[in-house]
Design an enzyme around this catalytic site. Structure first.
Site, PDB file in Angstrom:
ATOM      1  N   GLU A  20       3.373   6.490  -0.712  1.00  0.00           N
ATOM      2  CA  GLU A  20       2.183   5.793  -0.208  1.00  0.00           C
ATOM      3  C   GLU A  20       0.964   6.101  -1.076  1.00  0.00           C
ATOM      4  O   GLU A  20       0.998   6.964  -1.938  1.00  0.00           O
ATOM      5  CB  GLU A  20       1.872   6.229   1.233  1.00  0.00           C
ATOM      6  N   ASN A 107      -3.775   8.097   8.000  1.00  0.00           N
ATOM      7  CA  ASN A 107      -2.778   7.283   7.324  1.00  0.00           C
ATOM      8  C   ASN A 107      -3.337   6.680   6.043  1.00  0.00           C
ATOM      9  O   ASN A 107      -3.105   7.210   4.961  1.00  0.00           O
ATOM     10  CB  ASN A 107      -2.245   6.184   8.239  1.00  0.00           C
ATOM     11  N   ASP A 202       1.348  -3.507   5.414  1.00  0.00           N
ATOM     12  CA  ASP A 202       1.158  -2.073   5.201  1.00  0.00           C
ATOM     13  C   ASP A 202      -0.069  -1.882   4.303  1.00  0.00           C
ATOM     14  O   ASP A 202      -1.122  -2.443   4.565  1.00  0.00           O
ATOM     15  CB  ASP A 202       2.434  -1.481   4.592  1.00  0.00           C
TER      16      ASP A 202
END
Length: 300
Positions: A20, A107, A202
C-alpha cells in the site's frame, strides 16, 4: 491515454501481505511503499532497479507523508503518528494515540497544500465506522468526516478546490468542496458509484490532466475517470487485490502500483489464489503523467 492497454512490469517482488501507500520521494529519487499489517516500509530505487526493506516496526503502518524536511511521517495503529528518517530511524511520536482508535489503525493519508494531513481510520473489529481526521500543522487533530465506511484513497483536483475520497465498504468515491484556507470539507457529492463494478475502490491518485485513477481491490485493475465520472481507460494487473497508485520519476511520468496477497486484516493468501503478481510493486507507463504530492509540515 489511447490505443492498446499498457503492460505493467514487476519492479519489486516483495510478496507483501498488503502492499500500500506508494509515494515518490523526489529528494532521494526513490519510491517508498508499505506492507501494512507487517509494519514494513520498503524503498525502491528505479535507477538501480533494486529494493530494500528499510523499517520493520511493530503493529501496523497505514500510510505516510513526506515532510518539508524530507523525513517521513508514519501513521500507525492506535492513532500513533511518528516521524522516521533513513539516518536515525523513528523519532518521538507527534501523536501517541487517538481516543476511540485503540482497536483501529490509520489507513490512507494525504498532505494538503498548506501542509496539513487528512488521515483516515479503519472500522473497529466491533464494526464501529472509521473517521477521516485532519491533522493540523501544530499536531492537533480534528474530525473532517464522520461515520466513514473504510477510509481509503484521497486526491486533490488540480485547482485545489475539491478533494476526492474513497470509502471502500461503501463502494463509492466522493468529491468534497475543499477550503484551502481552513482545510474544511463540505458539499459532498458522489463522484463514482462503484456498487455495480468489479472490485472495490481503494487507493487513488489524480493525474496532471485532472483525471482520477482509483485502484480496485479484488478488481485486478486501475482505471481512469474524467472529472465528470466517465471511465476513460482500464489497466489490468496479474493480481486480484490492486491497492494503490502514484506517479513518480523525475518527470512524474511513471505510475507505481501496489498489490496484495492478503485479504485485508486476514491471513496472507497464495499466488495461486490471488494472481501471479500479487504482493508485488509494479511500474507502468500510462501515457499521461502526474504531479508531485504535497508535503506535510507537521511540527515534530
Amino acid at each position: 491515454m489511447t490505443g492498446e492497454s499498457p503492460t505493467p512490469d514487476v519492479v519489486a517482488d516483495t510478496r507483501c501481505h498488503t502492499g500500500e501507500g506508494p509515494l515518490y520521494h523526489p529528494d532521494e529519487a526513490v519510491v517508498y511503499f508499505l506492507d501494512i499489517p507487517e509494519a514494513d516500509l520498503y524503498r525502491y530505487d528505479p535507477a538501480e532497479g533494486s529494493h530494500e526493506r528499510v523499517l520493520d516496526s511493530e503493529g501496523a503502518i497505514g500510510g505516510f507523508t513526506i515532510q518539508d524536511s524530507g523525513e517521513l511521517l508514519l501513521f500507525c495503529d492506535g492513532g500513533r503518528i511518528q516521524p522516521w528518517r533513513p539516518e536515525s530511524g523513528l523519532g518521538e511520536p507527534v501523536v501517541d494515540a487517538v481516543d476511540g482508535e485503540a482497536e483501529s489503525r490509520f489507513n490512507d493519508v494525504i498532505a494538503d497544500p498548506r501542509g496539513r494531513v487528512f488521515c483516515g481510520t479503519m472500522p473497529t473489529p466491533e464494526g464501529e465506522p472509521g473517521t477521516l481526521y485532519r491533522l493540523e500543522t501544530d499536531g492537533s487533530l480534528s474530525v473532517a468526516v464522520e461515520d466513514v465506511r473504510l477510509s481509503n484513497g484521497l486526491g486533490f483536483a488540480p485547482d485545489r478546490r475539491s478533494l476526492y475520497f474513497a470509502e471502500t465498504e461503501a463502494d463509492r468515491i466522493s468529491r468534497y468542496r475543499y477550503d484551502q484556507a481552513t482545510g474544511g470539507l463540505s458539499d459532498r457529492e458522489t463522484f463514482l458509484d462503484a456498487s455495480d463494478l468489479a472490485g472495490h475502490p481503494d487507493g487513488m491518485t489524480v493525474d496532471a490532466e485532472g483525471c482520477v485513477w482509483p485502484a480496485f481491490w479484488d478488481g485486478g485493475r486501475i482505471a481512469r475517470y474524467d472529472p465528470d465520472g466517465t471511465e476513460l481507460a482500464q489497466v489490468e494487473f496479474p493480481a486480484k487485490k490492486v491497492s494503490a497508485v502514484t506517479f513518480g520519476g523525475p518527470d512524474y511520468d511513471t505510475a507505481y502500483v501496489t498489490t496484495a496477497l492478503g485479504p485485508g486484516e486476514g491471513p496472507k493468501g497464495t499466488r495461486e489464489e490471488e494472481g501471479d503478481g500479487a504482493g508485488a510493486l509494479f511500474a507502468v507507463d500510462l501515457g499521461v503523467g502526474g504531479v508531485p504530492e504535497f508535503r506535510s509540515r507537521i511540527e515534530c
